[in-house]
Design a protein around this motif. Structure first.
Motif, PDB file in Angstrom:
ATOM      1  N   MET A 183      77.968  59.018  54.962  1.00  0.00           N
ATOM      2  CA  MET A 183      78.492  59.053  53.628  1.00  0.00           C
ATOM      3  C   MET A 183      77.379  58.770  52.623  1.00  0.00           C
ATOM      4  O   MET A 183      77.241  59.479  51.648  1.00  0.00           O
ATOM      5  CB  MET A 183      79.611  58.010  53.494  1.00  0.00           C
ATOM      6  CG  MET A 183      80.349  58.041  52.197  1.00  0.00           C
ATOM      7  SD  MET A 183      79.966  56.865  50.861  1.00  0.00           S
ATOM      8  CE  MET A 183      79.540  55.370  51.571  1.00  0.00           C
ATOM      9  N   LEU A 184      76.563  57.756  52.912  1.00  0.00           N
ATOM     10  CA  LEU A 184      75.485  57.436  51.973  1.00  0.00           C
ATOM     11  C   LEU A 184      74.407  58.512  51.928  1.00  0.00           C
ATOM     12  O   LEU A 184      73.860  58.796  50.861  1.00  0.00           O
ATOM     13  CB  LEU A 184      74.858  56.087  52.316  1.00  0.00           C
ATOM     14  CG  LEU A 184      75.726  54.872  51.987  1.00  0.00           C
ATOM     15  CD1 LEU A 184      75.082  53.598  52.489  1.00  0.00           C
ATOM     16  CD2 LEU A 184      76.010  54.780  50.509  1.00  0.00           C
ATOM     17  N   ARG A 185      74.119  59.120  53.060  1.00  0.00           N
ATOM     18  CA  ARG A 185      73.120  60.210  53.056  1.00  0.00           C
ATOM     19  C   ARG A 185      73.589  61.371  52.189  1.00  0.00           C
ATOM     20  O   ARG A 185      72.815  61.948  51.430  1.00  0.00           O
ATOM     21  CB  ARG A 185      72.857  60.689  54.475  1.00  0.00           C
ATOM     22  CG  ARG A 185      71.988  59.760  55.254  1.00  0.00           C
ATOM     23  CD  ARG A 185      71.614  60.351  56.596  1.00  0.00           C
ATOM     24  NE  ARG A 185      70.823  59.398  57.331  1.00  0.00           N
ATOM     25  CZ  ARG A 185      70.949  59.152  58.612  1.00  0.00           C
ATOM     26  NH1 ARG A 185      71.830  59.822  59.323  1.00  0.00           N
ATOM     27  NH2 ARG A 185      70.196  58.273  59.208  1.00  0.00           N
ATOM     28  N   GLU A 186      74.847  61.721  52.319  1.00  0.00           N
ATOM     29  CA  GLU A 186      75.404  62.805  51.509  1.00  0.00           C
ATOM     30  C   GLU A 186      75.369  62.435  50.028  1.00  0.00           C
ATOM     31  O   GLU A 186      74.978  63.236  49.179  1.00  0.00           O
ATOM     32  CB  GLU A 186      76.839  63.096  51.960  1.00  0.00           C
ATOM     33  CG  GLU A 186      77.447  64.317  51.325  1.00  0.00           C
ATOM     34  CD  GLU A 186      76.800  65.616  51.764  1.00  0.00           C
ATOM     35  OE1 GLU A 186      76.856  66.582  50.980  1.00  0.00           O
ATOM     36  OE2 GLU A 186      76.256  65.679  52.879  1.00  0.00           O
ATOM     37  N   PHE A 187      75.762  61.218  49.729  1.00  0.00           N
ATOM     38  CA  PHE A 187      75.730  60.745  48.346  1.00  0.00           C
ATOM     39  C   PHE A 187      74.309  60.786  47.798  1.00  0.00           C
ATOM     40  O   PHE A 187      74.086  61.232  46.670  1.00  0.00           O
ATOM     41  CB  PHE A 187      76.287  59.323  48.251  1.00  0.00           C
ATOM     42  CG  PHE A 187      76.258  58.771  46.853  1.00  0.00           C
ATOM     43  CD1 PHE A 187      77.283  59.048  45.973  1.00  0.00           C
ATOM     44  CD2 PHE A 187      75.186  58.008  46.423  1.00  0.00           C
ATOM     45  CE1 PHE A 187      77.250  58.555  44.679  1.00  0.00           C
ATOM     46  CE2 PHE A 187      75.139  57.512  45.128  1.00  0.00           C
ATOM     47  CZ  PHE A 187      76.178  57.786  44.253  1.00  0.00           C
ATOM     48  N   ASN A 188      73.346  60.304  48.590  1.00  0.00           N
ATOM     49  CA  ASN A 188      71.951  60.290  48.150  1.00  0.00           C
ATOM     50  C   ASN A 188      71.471  61.680  47.772  1.00  0.00           C
ATOM     51  O   ASN A 188      70.836  61.869  46.741  1.00  0.00           O
ATOM     52  CB  ASN A 188      71.046  59.708  49.232  1.00  0.00           C
ATOM     53  CG  ASN A 188      71.201  58.221  49.383  1.00  0.00           C
ATOM     54  OD1 ASN A 188      71.750  57.550  48.529  1.00  0.00           O
ATOM     55  ND2 ASN A 188      70.738  57.705  50.499  1.00  0.00           N
ATOM     56  N   GLY A 189      71.775  62.647  48.624  1.00  0.00           N
ATOM     57  CA  GLY A 189      71.356  64.017  48.344  1.00  0.00           C
ATOM     58  C   GLY A 189      71.958  64.554  47.058  1.00  0.00           C
ATOM     59  O   GLY A 189      71.268  65.170  46.239  1.00  0.00           O
ATOM     60  N   GLU A 190      73.238  64.317  46.867  1.00  0.00           N
ATOM     61  CA  GLU A 190      73.905  64.784  45.651  1.00  0.00           C
ATOM     62  C   GLU A 190      73.399  64.042  44.423  1.00  0.00           C
ATOM     63  O   GLU A 190      73.142  64.638  43.386  1.00  0.00           O
ATOM     64  CB  GLU A 190      75.422  64.590  45.777  1.00  0.00           C
ATOM     65  CG  GLU A 190      76.086  65.522  46.757  1.00  0.00           C
ATOM     66  CD  GLU A 190      76.000  66.982  46.317  1.00  0.00           C
ATOM     67  OE1 GLU A 190      76.143  67.262  45.104  1.00  0.00           O
ATOM     68  OE2 GLU A 190      75.781  67.838  47.192  1.00  0.00           O
TER      69      GLU A 190
END
Length: 62
Positions: free
Chosen positions: A1-8
């Protein structure tokens, strides 16, 4: 979840100060304070070489 958030988040040019407020001081702190490991969760164990290296580093820190 955090990796996806970071990318966005970083992909859209948001300011670092906002990231710190939302993630470091918000979501992550909340998870640290409210989430507990369940018996069925996988335990991550440090390899022996890493434990030994950390002990060596720690002994030199004082």
């Amino acid at each position: 979840m955090l990796r996806e958030f970071n990318g966005e988040f970083h992909g859209n040019g948001r300011p670092d100060e906002l990231y710190s407020k939302l993630i470091r001081n918000g979501a992550v702190m909340h998870m640290k304070n409210t989430c507990t490991a369940a018996a069925r969760d996988v335990k991550i164990r440090s390899p022996g070489w890493a434990v030994e290296a950390a002990a060596r580093m720690g002994s030199g820190a004082g």
